[in-house]
Design a protein around this motif. Structure first.
Motif, PDB file in Angstrom:
ATOM      1  N   PRO A 246      34.882  74.237   2.301  1.00 49.39           N
ATOM      2  CA  PRO A 246      34.008  74.930   1.104  1.00 49.39           C
ATOM      3  C   PRO A 246      32.102  75.032   1.257  1.00 49.39           C
ATOM      4  O   PRO A 246      31.823  73.627   1.244  1.00 49.39           O
ATOM      5  CB  PRO A 246      34.154  74.214  -0.494  1.00 49.39           C
ATOM      6  N   SER A 247      31.975  75.949   1.810  1.00 48.59           N
ATOM      7  CA  SER A 247      30.082  75.907   1.505  1.00 48.59           C
ATOM      8  C   SER A 247      29.812  76.928   1.201  1.00 48.59           C
ATOM      9  O   SER A 247      29.660  78.104   0.681  1.00 48.59           O
ATOM     10  CB  SER A 247      29.104  75.752   3.684  1.00 48.59           C
ATOM     11  N   GLY A 248      28.347  77.302   1.215  1.00 42.98           N
ATOM     12  CA  GLY A 248      27.195  77.804   0.286  1.00 42.98           C
ATOM     13  C   GLY A 248      26.659  77.836  -0.981  1.00 42.98           C
ATOM     14  O   GLY A 248      27.695  76.881  -0.997  1.00 42.98           O
ATOM     15  N   PRO A 249      27.333  79.454  -1.990  1.00 46.28           N
ATOM     16  CA  PRO A 249      27.277  79.743  -3.251  1.00 46.28           C
ATOM     17  C   PRO A 249      29.023  78.760  -3.625  1.00 46.28           C
ATOM     18  O   PRO A 249      29.715  79.101  -3.094  1.00 46.28           O
ATOM     19  CB  PRO A 249      26.775  81.512  -3.198  1.00 46.28           C
ATOM     20  N   ALA A 250      29.059  78.412  -4.480  1.00 40.60           N
ATOM     21  CA  ALA A 250      29.408  77.829  -5.772  1.00 40.60           C
ATOM     22  C   ALA A 250      30.613  78.585  -5.935  1.00 40.60           C
ATOM     23  O   ALA A 250      31.945  78.444  -5.270  1.00 40.60           O
ATOM     24  CB  ALA A 250      28.952  77.291  -6.707  1.00 40.60           C
TER      25      ALA A 250
ATOM     26  N   GLY B  28      25.501  73.575  -5.228  1.00 43.14           N
ATOM     27  CA  GLY B  28      24.764  74.576  -4.099  1.00 43.14           C
ATOM     28  C   GLY B  28      24.719  75.740  -5.427  1.00 43.14           C
ATOM     29  O   GLY B  28      25.414  75.439  -6.258  1.00 43.14           O
ATOM     30  N   THR B  29      24.203  76.282  -5.024  1.00 42.40           N
ATOM     31  CA  THR B  29      23.035  77.491  -5.772  1.00 42.40           C
ATOM     32  C   THR B  29      24.110  78.588  -6.172  1.00 42.40           C
ATOM     33  O   THR B  29      24.520  78.988  -4.454  1.00 42.40           O
ATOM     34  CB  THR B  29      22.208  78.229  -4.373  1.00 42.40           C
ATOM     35  N   THR B  30      24.219  78.764  -7.014  1.00 47.24           N
ATOM     36  CA  THR B  30      25.324  80.471  -7.423  1.00 47.24           C
ATOM     37  C   THR B  30      25.107  81.691  -6.903  1.00 47.24           C
ATOM     38  O   THR B  30      23.616  81.659  -6.638  1.00 47.24           O
ATOM     39  CB  THR B  30      25.467  79.833  -9.186  1.00 47.24           C
ATOM     40  N   LEU B  31      25.897  82.285  -6.969  1.00 47.74           N
ATOM     41  CA  LEU B  31      25.848  83.069  -6.283  1.00 47.74           C
ATOM     42  C   LEU B  31      24.634  84.371  -7.742  1.00 47.74           C
ATOM     43  O   LEU B  31      23.970  84.960  -7.604  1.00 47.74           O
ATOM     44  CB  LEU B  31      27.158  84.574  -5.808  1.00 47.74           C
TER      45      LEU B  31
ATOM     46  N   LEU C 266      36.047  80.294  -3.849  1.00 44.76           N
ATOM     47  CA  LEU C 266      36.898  81.430  -3.461  1.00 44.76           C
ATOM     48  C   LEU C 266      37.839  80.550  -2.777  1.00 44.76           C
ATOM     49  O   LEU C 266      39.036  80.691  -2.148  1.00 44.76           O
ATOM     50  CB  LEU C 266      36.387  82.708  -2.669  1.00 44.76           C
ATOM     51  N   GLY C 267      36.834  79.732  -1.160  1.00 44.74           N
ATOM     52  CA  GLY C 267      37.791  79.370  -0.527  1.00 44.74           C
ATOM     53  C   GLY C 267      38.484  78.462  -1.061  1.00 44.74           C
ATOM     54  O   GLY C 267      39.703  78.105  -0.513  1.00 44.74           O
TER      55      GLY C 267
ATOM     56  N   GLY D  98      22.138  83.224   3.771  1.00 46.65           N
ATOM     57  CA  GLY D  98      23.073  82.034   2.832  1.00 46.65           C
ATOM     58  C   GLY D  98      24.844  82.472   2.427  1.00 46.65           C
ATOM     59  O   GLY D  98      25.822  82.080   1.884  1.00 46.65           O
ATOM     60  N   LEU D  99      24.844  84.160   2.529  1.00 51.53           N
ATOM     61  CA  LEU D  99      26.592  84.691   1.836  1.00 51.53           C
ATOM     62  C   LEU D  99      26.169  84.517   3.713  1.00 51.53           C
ATOM     63  O   LEU D  99      27.923  84.251   3.172  1.00 51.53           O
ATOM     64  CB  LEU D  99      25.767  86.083   1.504  1.00 51.53           C
TER      65      LEU D  99
END
Length: 815
Positions: free
Chosen positions: A327-331, A12-15, A336-337, A296-297
């Protein structure tokens, strides 16, 4: 490895990439500049707020010290007006005076004897039997050190806390004779704190007084103990929010802590208008990017929040936790999840281990600081009913059986010093309606850093009440008791006073070596025998009387005077002071009497020497007065009606007596050299140019009565020579010589020449001087003395023969 691999494979797109867009749009340089200015101004405001809080804490501490000092000074002023040794003889007067002071101070007042027995208590009607003071430790400290002491909060009936007590010793000749006690009212201590929020804590963290604050407003006691004093520090409170705290010390109660509370100043207290404008511009620039990334966050964060809430609820209800979301969203959020899921699994594994440990016999899990003082104890309150902060530090020892406290503390302290694994067994009072004791075993290990620095102790309390455990506990407890008894025996036998213990039949149970030395028998020979069987009569009789008085009243008997012969071939009379104290069991029943014997022989001898010295001084003063009286009578008789002649003769003889006194006092009334006696007697004429020659052979030491008599005799001879003899005209001379014979007889001669012709005086003209030489001088010079007066035409001669070196005979004759 499975979970770590899963996290590393998340896509995923990184934070970081999304935040880079926000940083670029937000005009970072302007934002940083505005933030720096705000931080500088906010820091200044925070420093000022901290300074005000520190100053307020110091003012409050000084005010509390002043309140306690005022109470202490009032007690000292009251104590200076009473004689502690005579209070027992007139308790009504002492009680009345104490009640007047108590009314003035608005608080009860107590007066205790040296053994901490309550003599006066204004909170009770006069004549009511008085209980002992709850501030035993502070009272003992005041008695032993002679300095005032403020106790902690005291344990009252039914677990209630009583106000702290101020204990002030009353001193006499460097020794504590009594103790005055006065409770410190929390409302007055709170009023002395002044404005602001503050809390006064004792050495165990219990609240003594509070002003505008609650227990939830305070940080945990371990965190509070670690704070430096006189410095503002932000800490988290028991209620949750962070507050600025200043811990101030007290002079009157050094172990207490005054905690001043204040809200922390914001990190950025305010910005200048133009700085605020820069921040607004940056915010507007970042708004678009924020809206783009928010969607996205938010979704994955909401999933993690719901998972955390569900897991928390499951742990509280001891039910299975829901499965973690994918897990989903930014890497970073996905990682963290996965990390939260791993932590949740580890937490549940730890819970299972702890549950298994509890089921295996671990009743309590405890943690202590580096010094061994308890900080936390999970399960202790449920087991014993004693909650924080009462069990902290060494408060947990109060729940132990009284017989197990000493051996437990001894073993606990030994392990702490040696940094060894703790293992000690004792009986513990459990919570419930009745008093129930339960055998447990406390274990613990030290926790150190990599460089070996001790950080804390952790351990557990296990149940050992089963048959095997009880046997082990019994054996272990016996070992602890033996070690403790050995340590106590070493101290018992080496203290510089005699110690003994008798039972209710006055038979010795135990004595130390110093006590046994009084009778000359070994310590074991005293056991099961009464004092009169082994001790000198002068010691045994008053000692047994004091022990019987303790058994009858249950109160100590102090400073009993005893006298007896010390053992040995040479009999020496010794003197002792005995103090007897009751020994009570856990129910308060007197089971024996302990005795402390202090040898005061040297002090008694010094007092008797002082009495003899005073007696000797009185005798010499009486002799001097008798001499003055005789001189006055003889001078008056010789002068007749001539007042001028009487005054001249009397003053001259008094001056001669004064010179002899000065000479003897200078040497401490010890024997003095005859040459100095002659110099003192003839001093007024030696410096006047008159022809007086002094020559003698041998050093002759004369006693004080002899010296005084010689001074008066030589004064009379010199006065007569000046008025009528050789010194009354030019060319006249006087020779004084002396010598010491081998038989110890001193020979002294006075010879006049060159004066007017001399004729013997008739009986009517023999004045005071002649009678002094012929009668008084013979008596004062001692046994065997001889005085010859000759009156040849060429001048008067006086020959004196007397014995020297017999001070005892001379003193006996003088008396």
């Amino acid at each position: 490895m499975r979970q770590s691999s899963g996290r590393m494979g998340t896509r995923g797109t990184t934070l970081g990439a999304r935040l880079a867009v926000l940083v670029a749009v937000a005009m970072l340089p302007l934002l940083v500049g505005g933030a720096v200015l705000g931080v500088i101004e906010g820091r200044a405001e925070r420093d000022a707020a901290e300074a005000r809080l520190v100053a307020g804490a110091q003012v409050a501490a000084r005010a509390i010290d002043a309140e306690i000092e005022a109470r202490r000074q009032a007690l000292l002023a009251f104590g200076s007006g009473i004689d502690a040794t005579r209070v027992a003889a007139d308790l009504a007067a002492a009680d009345g005076a104490a009640r007047r002071l108590a009314d003035a101070l608005g608080t009860p007042l107590g007066l205790l004897d040296r053994g901490l027995g309550m003599l006066v208590d204004t909170s009770q009607p006069f004549g009511t039997p008085l209980a002992s003071t709850p501030a035993i430790a502070a009272g003992l400290w005041a008695v032993e050190t002679g300095r005032p002491r403020v106790s902690d909060m005291l344990n009252g009936p039914a677990g209630a806390l009583l106000p702290p007590m101020l204990m002030v010793p009353l001193m006499r000749d460097g020794r504590t004779e009594a103790v005055l006690s006065l409770p410190l009212r929390p409302d007055r201590l709170a009023a002395a704190m002044g404005p602001g929020r503050a809390v006064l804590l004792d050495s165990r963290g219990r609240i003594v007084a509070s002003l505008g604050a609650q227990p939830a407003d305070l940080p945990d006691w371990p965190a509070l103990v670690a704070l430096p004093r006189g410095v503002a520090s932000p800490v988290a409170t028991a209620g949750g929010p962070t507050v600025d705290v200043v811990v101030a010390a007290l002079q009157e109660a050094p172990e207490w802590r005054l905690v001043a509370l204040g809200a922390p100043a914001p990190a950025v207290a305010g910005l200048l208008p133009w700085a605020l404008g820069l921040v607004v511009l940056c915010a507007l620039g970042a708004l678009a990017a924020w809206r783009a990334t928010l969607g996205g966050l938010r979704a994955p964060l909401d999933d993690l929040l719901r998972q955390a809430d569900a897991t928390t609820l499951a742990l509280r209800e001891d039910s299975p936790a829901p499965a973690a979301p994918a897990p989903s969203g930014p890497a970073e959020i996905a990682m963290l999840g996965a990390a939260l899921a791993e932590a949740d699994a580890a937490s549940r594994d730890q819970s299972r281990r702890l549950r298994a440990l509890a089921e295996a016999g671990a009743l309590v899990l405890w943690r202590a600081d580096a010094g061994g003082g308890w900080i936390e104890a999970a399960g202790w309150a449920g087991l014993t009913g004693q909650a924080a902060p009462a069990f902290r530090k060494d408060g947990w020892v109060e729940m132990l059986h009284p017989d197990d406290r000493a051996p437990t503390l001894a073993e606990w302290g030994r392990c702490l010093v040696a940094r060894q694994t703790i293992g000690v067994e004792f009986r513990l009072r459990t919570a419930g309606e009745g008093t129930t004791w339960r055998w447990v075993r406390a274990t613990g290990v030290p926790v150190s850093t990599e460089d070996g620095q001790l950080v804390e102790w952790v351990g557990a309390v296990h149940d050992v009440a089963d048959a095997r455990g009880a046997g082990t506990a019994h054996r272990f407890n016996e070992a602890q008791v033996r070690q403790t008894v050995a340590e106590l025996r070493a101290v018992y036998d080496n203290v510089p006073v005699g110690l003994a213990l008798v039972d209710t039949t006055l038979r010795f149970v135990n004595v130390n070596a110093r006590f046994a030395a009084i009778s000359g028998l070994p310590p074991e020979a005293h056991v099961a025998r009464a004092p009169h069987d082994v001790m000198p009569e002068g010691l045994a009789t008053p000692l047994e009387s004091a022990q019987q008085e303790v058994l009858r009243t249950g109160r100590p008997v102090l400073d009993v005077t005893c006298t007896g012969q010390a053992p040995g071939a040479v009999q020496h009379l010794r003197h002792w002071l005995a103090s007897c104290h009751p020994v009570k069991d856990s129910d308060g029943v007197v089971t024996g009497v302990s005795a402390v014997l202090q040898d005061v022989t040297e002090r008694v001898r010094a007092e008797r020497s002082r009495e003899l010295l005073v007696t000797e001084l009185n005798h010499r003063v009486k002799n001097t007065l008798s001499t003055v009286q005789s001189i006055a009578a003889q001078s008056l008789r010789r002068a007749g009606g001539d007042s001028t002649g009487f005054g001249r003769d009397f003053v001259g003889r008094l001056q001669a007596l004064t010179r002899s006194h000065d000479l003897l006092a200078e040497g401490g009334w010890e024997p003095v050299d005859l040459a100095r006696v002659v110099q003192a007697a003839l001093g007024p004429w030696l410096g006047s140019g008159r022809a007086i020659r002094i020559a003698g052979s041998g050093r002759i030491q004369v006693e004080a009565p002899q010296a005084q008599a010689l001074v008066l005799a030589l004064h009379e001879l010199a006065t007569n020579a000046v008025r009528h003899g050789a010194l009354s005209r030019p060319g006249g001379e006087v020779d004084t010589t002396w010598s010491l014979g081998e038989d110890g007889i001193a020979h002294f001669e006075w010879r006049e020449s060159g004066g007017p012709p001399v004729s013997p005086p008739n009986a009517e003209r023999r004045g005071f001087g002649v009678r002094l030489l012929e009668r008084g001088l013979v008596h004062d010079l001692g046994p065997g003395a001889e005085v010859k007066l000759q009156f040849p035409e060429e001048g008067v001669r006086a020959i004196l023969n007397f014995r020297v070196g017999l001070p005892s005979l001379l003193r006996a004759e003088a008396r």
